[in-house]
Design an enzyme around this catalytic site. Structure first.
Site, PDB file in Angstrom:
ATOM      1  CD  GLU A 135      -3.703  33.169 -36.602  1.00  0.00           C
ATOM      2  OE1 GLU A 135      -3.633  34.372 -36.259  1.00  0.00           O
ATOM      3  OE2 GLU A 135      -3.168  32.251 -35.962  1.00  0.00           O
ATOM      4  CG  ASN A 192       6.937  34.126 -29.056  1.00  0.00           C
ATOM      5  OD1 ASN A 192       7.247  33.817 -30.198  1.00  0.00           O
ATOM      6  ND2 ASN A 192       6.092  35.110 -28.796  1.00  0.00           N
ATOM      7  CE  LYS A 200       3.487  32.593 -35.755  1.00  0.00           C
ATOM      8  NZ  LYS A 200       4.937  32.498 -35.895  1.00  0.00           N
ATOM      9  NE  ARG A 206      11.341  34.397 -29.491  1.00  0.00           N
ATOM     10  CZ  ARG A 206      10.952  35.654 -29.595  1.00  0.00           C
ATOM     11  NH1 ARG A 206      11.437  36.560 -28.749  1.00  0.00           N
ATOM     12  NH2 ARG A 206      10.097  36.043 -30.506  1.00  0.00           N
TER      13      ARG A 206
END
Length: 689
Positions: free
Chosen positions: A201, A291, A117, A293
């Site tokens: 965050e 993601n 990330k 996937r």
């Protein structure tokens, strides 16, 4: 289709979903399984299956060496990683390529770049994708993160850089909770991803979680297939998803799609992927992650586009170009998916274990069941407790919600605690129906007290009567020589004396009394004996009904005629006050699992002569489920207050802090770190103040 045989490196409903498409395309499939899954449905669905090893995932489903050996042993030429951790594991994709296997997923470089990330934020910021304020860098220790947190401000979100599925994620509201949250997030991230790198965050209040499905091909084309709304979450994990979002208008849809395609092009994306955003009330949106996937919630996109995304994955992996018509695709209708889990929503969504004694999804128009279980399946501690994804499609959002609710209500399920009532509470809530949802929906509208299954005494009594009649018929007919009507099937030898049985339903006890009479007549009484004002018994003397068992029944202030029209070992049809209902029944020892038009119930027949044995402990900390002790935070002599965390238990891949319910003194600690515990095992003995 050049793929001839596909090894599916996953389990449960994921593997079954992939097999379904492969069977239609003529692609042979290889399933893999652990010892815990030897009898799982996905094993039987595939053309071939290979045992990987013991139940723990690291020794079976996540063992790359064993997966590659299974592919070699079966002659597979391709591997589909499903939508789990291996789908985002660059090393696994590299190993597949090195073994001469086609990996059905994005390029290794894209997986690696988005697997962090920290790196993902840097790439997307450079590409001009809007970002949430925060800090993401490698090598940040807790002191550096604490300094950054002071600049970012609270509340803030801790995230595992390599994470997903809510693991390694913590919400922190104030500075004094930061260090403990960082420690817990690091432990969870290290165990789940073998990487304890964290990022911070700024936490946006009341945002929506909206994601965009993207697809890329090897020819450089990237498209999006619209958005999905994923704001209904618990523990940062999605439980209800829908497409399209009720909040996204045409302008926002265009902007989100363009940003998602930009993200895909920035990393040279190929295959199926999801770009996730958070969206504020003013329709401002910010990048969360990519993601690499296919997502668990992909069926809602399939429903509104008519595209089989697994087939598209396979074709893109084969080098085919994306279909030309994708750019002109339009949204058709609305779809909503609910994740049915074995868990207890009223107890902080703790996972549940057990054997599915009853599992019968109703076949309804517009409803799809993606499930990895069947009647008899064991729900254990080693894997995610998802029982099924239930997907409903309709012309409008209201149609889809109505169909989904009907499907959940019609499901006959017994043997494990589920979140069905909770899902129905969400679907029926007026704020959900209006589309006024965000990521705090559950906390705001369905706190723990509102998640409990509300019991109805009248329904409980009907179910108790059904169980008693069924038990009577079982004793009568499931014998070498069926008993004549004049012989009582209960324990009394005088047929004029009432038979009686008591059942526990949740925390209520319901007693049923009946008398067996000649000609098929029985007199029945049922009444609550816990918290009820009266206890009634049935009357006698009415004429028998031809070809059926008849009852005259009294329950508190209610009395009426009951007729058993049909009985067989799987259920019966009972008529009460002129209303006939069919009930599905499974009996396991003293436990009756029952489902009918009034819902489902689990009734436990109470012993006639209770044991005088009593529990050893008056108070203490018991294991709510099987798991591994990760932390012991108290010792003998320690004083604890209400809310003090005493033990941290890991189960179903998540940490569960176990707290004191009241002020007390610790007198004994019976577990140690790393120890495996069974349900209801005594971990800490307390002396209450």
């Amino acid at each position: 289709m050049t793929i001839r045989k596909l090894l599916i490196a996953n389990r449960g409903e994921i593997a079954r979903r992939i097999v379904r498409t492969c069977r239609r395309l003529g692609v042979r499939t290889v399933a893999v399984y652990s010892d815990a899954d030897a009898a799982a449905p996905h094993v039987a669905d595939a053309d071939e299956a290979v045992r990987l090893g013991p139940a723990p995932s690291l020794e079976s489903y996540l063992s790359v060496d064993r997966l590659l050996a299974a592919a070699a042993a079966t002659g597979a030429d391709a591997v589909h990683p499903g939508y789990g951790f291996l789908a985002e594991n660059a090393a696994f994709a590299e190993r597949c390529a090195g073994a001469g296997l086609l990996f059905v997923g994005p390029p290794v470089d894209a997986i690696r770049r988005m697997g962090s990330k920290v790196g993902a934020r840097e790439i997307m910021a450079a590409a001009g994708v809007p970002m949430v304020p925060g800090i993401a860098a490698a090598g940040l220790d807790d002191a550096a993160l604490a300094q950054a947190a002071a600049r970012i401000g609270f509340p803030l979100l801790i995230k595992a850089s390599a994470g997903g599925g809510g693991k390694g994620m913590r919400l922190v509201h104030a500075p004094d909770g930061l260090l403990d949250a960082l420690a817990a997030a690091r432990r969870e991230a290290q165990r789940a991803f073998d990487d304890d790198t964290l990022l911070l965050e700024r936490y946006l209040e009341a945002p929506r979680h909206i994601e965009v499905q993207i697809f890329g091909d090897v020819h450089g084309r990237v498209v999006h297939l619209f958005e999905r709304e994923c704001s209904i979450q618990r523990r940062f994990q999605k439980v209800i998803e829908e497409a399209p979002s009720p909040f996204v208008d045409a302008a926002l849809r265009t902007a989100l799609g363009a940003a998602a395609v930009t993200a895909g092009r920035a990393i040279g994306y190929v295959g199926a992927g999801t770009v996730e955003f958070i969206v504020d009330a003013a329709r401002g949106f910010y990048f969360l992650e990519v993601n690499t996937r296919l997502q668990v919630e992909h069926p809602v996109t399939e429903a509104i586009t008519g595209i089989d995304l697994i087939e598209l994955q396979l074709r893109v992996a084969n080098g085919e170009a994306l279909p030309a018509g994708l750019d002109a695709l339009a949204i058709d209708g609305h779809a909503i998916e609910a994740r049915l889990y074995a868990e207890d929503p009223a107890n902080d969504f703790l996972p549940a274990i057990g054997r599915l004694a009853l599992w019968e999804p109703p076949p309804l128009a517009g409803v799809r069941w993606d499930s990895g279980v069947e009647a008899g399946s064991e729900v254990g501690i080693h894997y995610d407790p998802l029982l099924a994804k239930v997907i409903a499609y309709g012309r409008t959002r209201a149609d889809a919600a109505d169909r989904l609710a009907a499907a959940l209500r019609g499901l006959a399920v017994g043997g494990v605690v589920t979140n069905r009532a909770f899902l129905l509470a969400v679907l029926d809530h007026p704020e959900f129906r209006s589309g006024a949802i965000d990521t705090h929906f559950i906390e705001r509208h369905l706190p723990a007290a509102a998640r409990q299954l509300l019991r109805d005494s009248a329904t409980d009594r009907v179910h108790a009567v059904v169980a008693a009649v069924d038990a009577h018929q079982r004793r009568r007919w499931l014998t070498p020589l069926p008993l004549p009507e004049s012989i009582p099937s209960g324990w009394r030898n005088n047929r004029w004396r009432p038979q009686d049985v008591t059942y526990r339903l949740g925390d209520a006890l319901v007693e049923v009394q009946y008398v067996a009479a000649s000609g098929g007549r029985r007199c029945v009484g049922a009444g609550s004996i816990v918290g009820a004002g009266s206890h009634a018994t049935g009357a006698d003397g009415a004429a028998p009904s031809s070809g059926m068992a008849a009852f005259t029944m009294t329950c508190g202030e209610w009395s009426g005629e009951v007729l058993c029209h049909d009985w067989h070992p799987e259920g019966l049809a009972l008529e009460i006050d002129g209303v006939r209902r069919a009930f599905r029944i499974v009996v396991e020892g003293d436990t009756v699992h029952l489902h009918g038009p009034l819902g489902g119930a689990m009734l436990v027949e109470q012993p006639r002569f209770p044991s005088p044995w009593s529990d050893e402990l008056a108070s203490g900390c018991l294991a709510p489920m099987p798991g591994i002790v990760r932390q012991v935070l108290v010792g003998p002599g320690d004083r604890v207050e209400k809310g003090t965390v005493m033990v941290v238990l890991e189960a179903m891949k998540m940490e569960h802090p176990l707290i004191a319910n009241a002020a007390a003194t610790v007198t004994e600690v019976r577990v140690e770190v790393g120890q495996m515990v069974d349900p209801d095992a005594v971990m800490v003995v307390l002396e209450a103040e």
